[in-house]
Design a protein around this motif. Structure first.
Motif, PDB file in Angstrom:
ATOM      1  N   SER A   1     -30.396  37.382 -81.356  1.00 49.34           N
ATOM      2  CA  SER A   1     -29.338  36.765 -82.151  1.00 49.34           C
ATOM      3  C   SER A   1     -30.010  35.682 -83.009  1.00 49.34           C
ATOM      4  O   SER A   1     -30.806  34.903 -82.496  1.00 49.34           O
ATOM      5  CB  SER A   1     -28.280  36.124 -81.252  1.00 49.34           C
ATOM      6  OG  SER A   1     -27.243  35.587 -82.025  1.00 49.34           O
ATOM      7  N   PRO A   2     -29.749  35.615 -84.315  1.00 51.86           N
ATOM      8  CA  PRO A   2     -29.010  36.588 -85.119  1.00 51.86           C
ATOM      9  C   PRO A   2     -29.815  37.889 -85.262  1.00 51.86           C
ATOM     10  O   PRO A   2     -30.907  38.009 -84.706  1.00 51.86           O
ATOM     11  CB  PRO A   2     -28.857  35.885 -86.464  1.00 51.86           C
ATOM     12  CG  PRO A   2     -30.035  34.970 -86.538  1.00 51.86           C
ATOM     13  CD  PRO A   2     -30.298  34.517 -85.138  1.00 51.86           C
ATOM     14  N   GLU A   3     -29.284  38.837 -86.025  1.00 51.42           N
ATOM     15  CA  GLU A   3     -29.873  40.165 -86.137  1.00 51.42           C
ATOM     16  C   GLU A   3     -31.240  40.126 -86.829  1.00 51.42           C
ATOM     17  O   GLU A   3     -31.394  39.489 -87.872  1.00 51.42           O
ATOM     18  CB  GLU A   3     -28.922  41.050 -86.948  1.00 51.42           C
ATOM     19  CG  GLU A   3     -28.896  42.478 -86.471  1.00 51.42           C
ATOM     20  CD  GLU A   3     -27.774  43.283 -87.103  1.00 51.42           C
ATOM     21  OE1 GLU A   3     -28.093  44.174 -87.908  1.00 51.42           O
ATOM     22  OE2 GLU A   3     -26.609  42.996 -86.798  1.00 51.42           O
ATOM     23  N   VAL A   4     -32.211  40.809 -86.225  1.00 57.58           N
ATOM     24  CA  VAL A   4     -33.543  40.959 -86.837  1.00 57.58           C
ATOM     25  C   VAL A   4     -34.032  42.382 -86.568  1.00 57.58           C
ATOM     26  O   VAL A   4     -33.615  43.010 -85.600  1.00 57.58           O
ATOM     27  CB  VAL A   4     -34.578  39.956 -86.264  1.00 57.58           C
ATOM     28  CG1 VAL A   4     -34.357  38.556 -86.784  1.00 57.58           C
ATOM     29  CG2 VAL A   4     -34.592  39.976 -84.736  1.00 57.58           C
ATOM     30  N   ALA A   5     -34.917  42.875 -87.434  1.00 60.02           N
ATOM     31  CA  ALA A   5     -35.544  44.189 -87.211  1.00 60.02           C
ATOM     32  C   ALA A   5     -36.884  43.959 -86.519  1.00 60.02           C
ATOM     33  O   ALA A   5     -37.715  43.208 -87.012  1.00 60.02           O
ATOM     34  CB  ALA A   5     -35.745  44.897 -88.543  1.00 60.02           C
TER      35      ALA A   5
ATOM     36  N   GLY B   1     -31.957  25.295 -78.055  1.00 63.82           N
ATOM     37  CA  GLY B   1     -32.851  25.575 -79.174  1.00 63.82           C
ATOM     38  C   GLY B   1     -33.254  27.034 -79.225  1.00 63.82           C
ATOM     39  O   GLY B   1     -32.807  27.854 -78.411  1.00 63.82           O
ATOM     40  N   PHE B   2     -34.109  27.353 -80.188  1.00 64.42           N
ATOM     41  CA  PHE B   2     -34.564  28.727 -80.399  1.00 64.42           C
ATOM     42  C   PHE B   2     -35.381  29.204 -79.201  1.00 64.42           C
ATOM     43  O   PHE B   2     -36.305  28.531 -78.764  1.00 64.42           O
ATOM     44  CB  PHE B   2     -35.404  28.807 -81.682  1.00 64.42           C
ATOM     45  CG  PHE B   2     -35.972  30.158 -81.938  1.00 64.42           C
ATOM     46  CD1 PHE B   2     -35.193  31.156 -82.505  1.00 64.42           C
ATOM     47  CD2 PHE B   2     -37.285  30.452 -81.593  1.00 64.42           C
ATOM     48  CE1 PHE B   2     -35.721  32.431 -82.723  1.00 64.42           C
ATOM     49  CE2 PHE B   2     -37.824  31.709 -81.820  1.00 64.42           C
ATOM     50  CZ  PHE B   2     -37.028  32.698 -82.382  1.00 64.42           C
TER      51      PHE B   2
ATOM     52  N   ARG C   1     -26.974  33.449 -78.403  1.00 65.82           N
ATOM     53  CA  ARG C   1     -25.984  33.218 -79.463  1.00 65.82           C
ATOM     54  C   ARG C   1     -25.961  31.750 -79.871  1.00 65.82           C
ATOM     55  O   ARG C   1     -25.835  31.415 -81.047  1.00 65.82           O
ATOM     56  CB  ARG C   1     -24.584  33.617 -78.987  1.00 65.82           C
ATOM     57  CG  ARG C   1     -24.229  35.060 -79.172  1.00 65.82           C
ATOM     58  CD  ARG C   1     -22.726  35.301 -79.213  1.00 65.82           C
ATOM     59  NE  ARG C   1     -21.944  34.374 -78.417  1.00 65.82           N
ATOM     60  CZ  ARG C   1     -21.624  34.547 -77.147  1.00 65.82           C
ATOM     61  NH1 ARG C   1     -22.027  35.624 -76.516  1.00 65.82           N
ATOM     62  NH2 ARG C   1     -20.912  33.649 -76.507  1.00 65.82           N
ATOM     63  N   ALA C   2     -26.091  30.871 -78.902  1.00 67.97           N
ATOM     64  CA  ALA C   2     -25.985  29.428 -79.172  1.00 67.97           C
ATOM     65  C   ALA C   2     -27.189  28.881 -79.935  1.00 67.97           C
ATOM     66  O   ALA C   2     -27.039  28.085 -80.863  1.00 67.97           O
ATOM     67  CB  ALA C   2     -25.823  28.665 -77.858  1.00 67.97           C
ATOM     68  N   GLY C   3     -28.404  29.299 -79.566  1.00 70.21           N
ATOM     69  CA  GLY C   3     -29.596  28.692 -80.167  1.00 70.21           C
ATOM     70  C   GLY C   3     -30.448  29.642 -80.978  1.00 70.21           C
ATOM     71  O   GLY C   3     -31.418  29.223 -81.618  1.00 70.21           O
ATOM     72  N   GLY C   4     -30.125  30.938 -80.943  1.00 65.52           N
ATOM     73  CA  GLY C   4     -30.935  31.936 -81.635  1.00 65.52           C
ATOM     74  C   GLY C   4     -32.150  32.318 -80.806  1.00 65.52           C
ATOM     75  O   GLY C   4     -32.612  31.547 -79.958  1.00 65.52           O
ATOM     76  N   GLY C   5     -32.642  33.535 -81.062  1.00 62.84           N
ATOM     77  CA  GLY C   5     -33.860  33.950 -80.391  1.00 62.84           C
ATOM     78  C   GLY C   5     -33.830  35.403 -79.965  1.00 62.84           C
ATOM     79  O   GLY C   5     -32.922  36.155 -80.310  1.00 62.84           O
TER      80      GLY C   5
END
Length: 367
Positions: free
Chosen positions: A354-358, A149-150, A232-236
């Motif tokens: 991941s994914p891309e954030v500012a 998860g995230f 990559r798998a769960g985001g964060g």
């Protein structure tokens, strides 16, 4: 006083020959009977060193603020996993959760808290520190067992305790640095047989003086790769804080600390904390190779001040007596001060997502 771990290491060397710095490092920290983290209380004034969260609540609060910001930039996902690897006494997580509960009640309400900790003694301490969050906190033996998860992950002074390999420049080129015995039977450094891949060196070997040390850490690389794969798998987002250098270079950074003083690395195995500086350029290049976003890499002082450390310190000191205000200012200076030997300069912060954030306080997206 006999040192049982020293006796064990010497017996090992007499039987099998010199051991690598990696194996010595691992035995000193993690030997099941006599390893440092099994027998010593590392943290605080009574221990061997003081970590940033133990200096002031300001540190954990800033990390909490940062994770709330990251969660918002990721779109406020529900059921987030808030995790820390190597949480010490639980101080940083306690300060983080206090801020998270105040600033983002929805995140606090739906998230679960996960601590990766192998020491039963430290788990008990962490449970006491985090008693008010009982029911939310779970413990794990390894990072691999975190639920999917995230993920919002913090790791403070984790990588410096992961073993390194050292290579020493000899007349025959770089050779692996080993730990052997001298004529009096004392532990001593020696050059082994194994060489190093020249592609890893920051500059060609012939240009470097004999006796120069070069360090790599495949184990740190592997931990970074696993962390990136998980993002990559769960985001964060993961925030990694440690002392080290921004660029790969030469130099011997293996060091031992005992009772808040530097100790020769071979003098007191198991009784002193053994660490080395983290190569942040290598961690960042591993993250890039794994396909996650590098939000930024900064000195700890710049990162904390950019997040609002000084404003938070002023708020904390408001309506307090002059002595308390002075103490809060001193703590902020200790955490963020720049200049040789200051934590704000020595410690670095790497943030990957991941994914891309500012993310603030990094001004631009970096990849």
């Amino acid at each position: 006083m006999t040192n049982r771990l020293a006796d064990k290491i010497k017996a090992l060397i007499r039987t099998n020959g010199p051991i690598s710095v990696t194996d010595y490092f691992s035995l000193c920290l993690a030997d099941p009977q006599h390893g440092y983290y099994r027998v010593r209380e590392p943290f605080g004034r009574a221990g061997d060193f003081t970590t940033a969260p133990e200096i002031s609540q300001l540190f954990g609060e800033m990390i909490g603020i940062f994770l709330v910001h990251a969660w918002q930039q990721h779109g406020t996902p529900e059921d987030a996993i808030i995790a820390e690897i190597g949480p010490g006494r639980g101080t940083m997580m306690s300060d983080m959760l206090r801020v998270i509960r105040r600033l983002a009640p929805a995140l606090y309400r739906t998230a679960t808290v996960h601590l990766v900790e192998t020491s039963d003694r430290l788990r008990r301490l962490q449970a006491e520190t985090l008693a008010e969050h009982e029911g939310k906190v779970r413990w794990h033996e390894s990072f691999d067992s975190l639920p999917s998860g995230f993920l919002l992950l913090a790791a403070n002074e984790l990588f410096d305790a992961i073993p390194i390999r050292q290579f020493v420049r000899t007349a025959q080129g770089f050779r692996e640095r080993m730990v052997g015995l001298d004529a009096e039977g004392r532990l001593t450094f020696a050059a082994g047989i194994a060489g190093v891949d020249p592609a890893l060196l920051p500059s060609p070997a012939p240009a470097v003086a004999e006796g120069t040390i070069f360090e790599i850490s495949p184990a740190r690389d592997a931990v970074m790769a696993a962390l990136c794969e998980r993002l990559r798998a769960g985001g964060g987002t993961a925030i990694i804080i440690d002392y080290g250098h921004l660029a790969t270079g030469y130099g011997d950074t293996l060091q031992a600390v005992r009772n808040h003083e530097y100790d020769p690395p071979l003098a007191n195995p198991g009784l002193a904390d053994l660490t080395s500086h983290v190569d942040f350029e290598q961690l960042a290049s591993r993250a890039k190779a794994e396909g996650v976003q590098i939000n930024g890499l900064a000195r700890q002082g710049d990162f904390l001040v950019g997040l609002g450390l000084l404003e938070r310190a002023a708020t904390l000191g408001r309506d307090k007596d002059e002595t308390t205000q002075e103490s809060i200012r001193d703590d902020a200076e200790r955490l963020a001060g720049s200049g040789a030997g200051k934590m704000g300069e020595l410690f670095k912060v790497l943030v990957v997502s991941s994914p891309e954030v500012a993310l603030a306080p990094f001004r631009k997206k970096a990849s």
